[in-house]
Design a protein around this motif. Sequence first.
Motif, short mmCIF file in Angstrom:
data_model
loop_
_atom_site.label_atom_id
_atom_site.label_comp_id
_atom_site.label_asym_id
_atom_site.label_seq_id
_atom_site.Cartn_x
_atom_site.Cartn_y
_atom_site.Cartn_z
N SER A 69 0.83 -1.21 0.00
CA SER A 69 0.00 0.00 0.00
C SER A 69 0.86 1.26 0.00
CB SER A 69 -0.92 0.01 1.23
OG SER A 69 -0.15 0.13 2.42
N GLU A 70 0.33 2.30 -0.62
CA GLU A 70 1.09 3.56 -0.69
C GLU A 70 1.25 4.17 0.69
OE1 GLU A 70 1.21 7.76 -3.22
OE2 GLU A 70 -0.43 6.33 -3.53
N LYS A 75 4.94 5.78 4.77
CA LYS A 75 5.32 5.78 6.18
C LYS A 75 6.72 5.20 6.38
CE LYS A 75 2.98 4.89 10.60
NZ LYS A 75 1.79 4.26 11.22
N LEU A 76 7.06 4.21 5.55
CA LEU A 76 8.40 3.62 5.60
C LEU A 76 9.48 4.65 5.27
CD1 LEU A 76 8.40 0.03 4.02
CD2 LEU A 76 9.24 0.69 6.26
N THR A 77 9.19 5.57 4.36
CA THR A 77 10.21 6.57 3.99
C THR A 77 10.59 7.42 5.19
OG1 THR A 77 8.60 8.27 3.30
CG2 THR A 77 9.32 6.67 1.62
N LYS A 78 9.65 7.65 6.09
CA LYS A 78 9.96 8.44 7.29
C LYS A 78 10.86 7.63 8.23
CE LYS A 78 5.52 10.84 6.94
NZ LYS A 78 4.19 11.08 7.57
N TYR A 79 10.60 6.33 8.31
CA TYR A 79 11.48 5.46 9.11
C TYR A 79 12.90 5.52 8.56
CZ TYR A 79 14.00 1.15 10.08
OH TYR A 79 14.99 0.25 10.39
N ILE A 87 14.71 8.50 0.68
CA ILE A 87 14.08 7.85 -0.47
C ILE A 87 12.63 8.30 -0.55
CG2 ILE A 87 15.55 5.79 -0.45
CD1 ILE A 87 13.29 4.41 1.13
N ASN A 88 11.93 7.88 -1.61
CA ASN A 88 10.49 8.11 -1.70
C ASN A 88 9.77 6.77 -1.83
OD1 ASN A 88 10.27 7.40 -4.58
ND2 ASN A 88 11.39 9.31 -4.94
N ALA A 89 8.45 6.82 -1.76
CA ALA A 89 7.66 5.59 -1.75
C ALA A 89 7.86 4.75 -3.00
CB ALA A 89 6.18 5.92 -1.57
#
Length: 396
Positions: A69-70, A75-79, A87-89
């Motif tokens: 899911s986007e 949210k992973l990019t913030k981690y 990085i970006n999504a």
Amino acid sequence: MPSISQKGRLMPESPIRKLVPYAENAKKRGTKVFHLNIGQPDIKTPQVALDAVKNNSIETLSYARSEGSEIYRTKLTKYYANHNININADNIIATTGGSEALLFTICSITDPGDEIIIPEPFYANYNGFSTASGVKVVPVISKIEDNFALPKIEDFEKLITSKTKAILICNPGNPTGYLYSEKEIEKLKQIVLKHDLFLIADEVYREFAYDGLNHTSVLSLEGLEQNAIVIDSVSKRYSMCGARIGCIVSKNETFIKTAIKFAQARLSPPTYALIASEAALDTPQSYFDDVKAEYVERRNTLVSELQKIEGVKVANPKGAFYCVAELPVDDTDDFAQWLLEKFHHNKETVMVAPASGFYSTEGEGKNQIRMAYVLKIEDLIRSVEILSAALKQYNS
């Protein structure tokens, strides 16, 4: 009778799981088994992740997007930003565990007959997925006498051929617990740029770097954008091995577009597990601080106890939660099976992973084992006590 494929015959057994039937039989005989064979933490999964599934009101459990899911990938990019990885999504593909991320990566960058250079000992599935893809693993050996440090750069370069497509590392390492320094990662950067190779880094143990040392991601190095691929997973980070959510991360657009085709072919990662993994990203830093402190204490206990056994040599891991020990036996495959099949100490025994399965070089690691310090302190002490008694009886 129909024949089995050549790659099926060559597919190696898991050194971690192949002894499970013997362990199960030992338990049926009333013997307690201490599991040091597998990296299954006894650390509790963050409650926020469990609650996200438990309290969900989904009425139709539908497919997720093939790349995840986007909202999860964003949210992973913030981690990753918190770990100096910008990085970006669109640089992320969610996968069914880190294992699928490895498989998709190998399939995307290699053809049958191509080669990948890997410092050994290495995570056993690197061998398995390479075999399944018709790819040759070219090992560069690191030694327990050097605490499994990165071999000399010259050792890598002399192995590079026209068939070489990548160098693959695990950082921190499984099975050795070795943590590559920023200087070592920089050296690998220079090699892959010089020879136009991919640098694949399995970074699933990123949080577990000890003794004041810092983890250096291949994605944090400038100039490596088109060469770097990271394999990641929630399994160890959040003690969520059963969720089976991992990811591929790379700024190489062509590689990501290729890997997505493999992701589409398997449809999607599991929806509930994605929900749990997204929620897990809200886990506070205090969770990791506590877990790291616990693993440091466990490591120190296991290493110090092993050093008390005559004839045992043990490397001192700087990350992850594994260590490799060299035992005064000729064949740890036989010894590990004997521990489960024929030995007990007051109705207790231990299960370890023979280290030969973490090597591709014939004959290497035959007197070594990998031990996962994922058990509480008193169980680790008891496990080494059992191991000491077992060695005396086995060698008598």
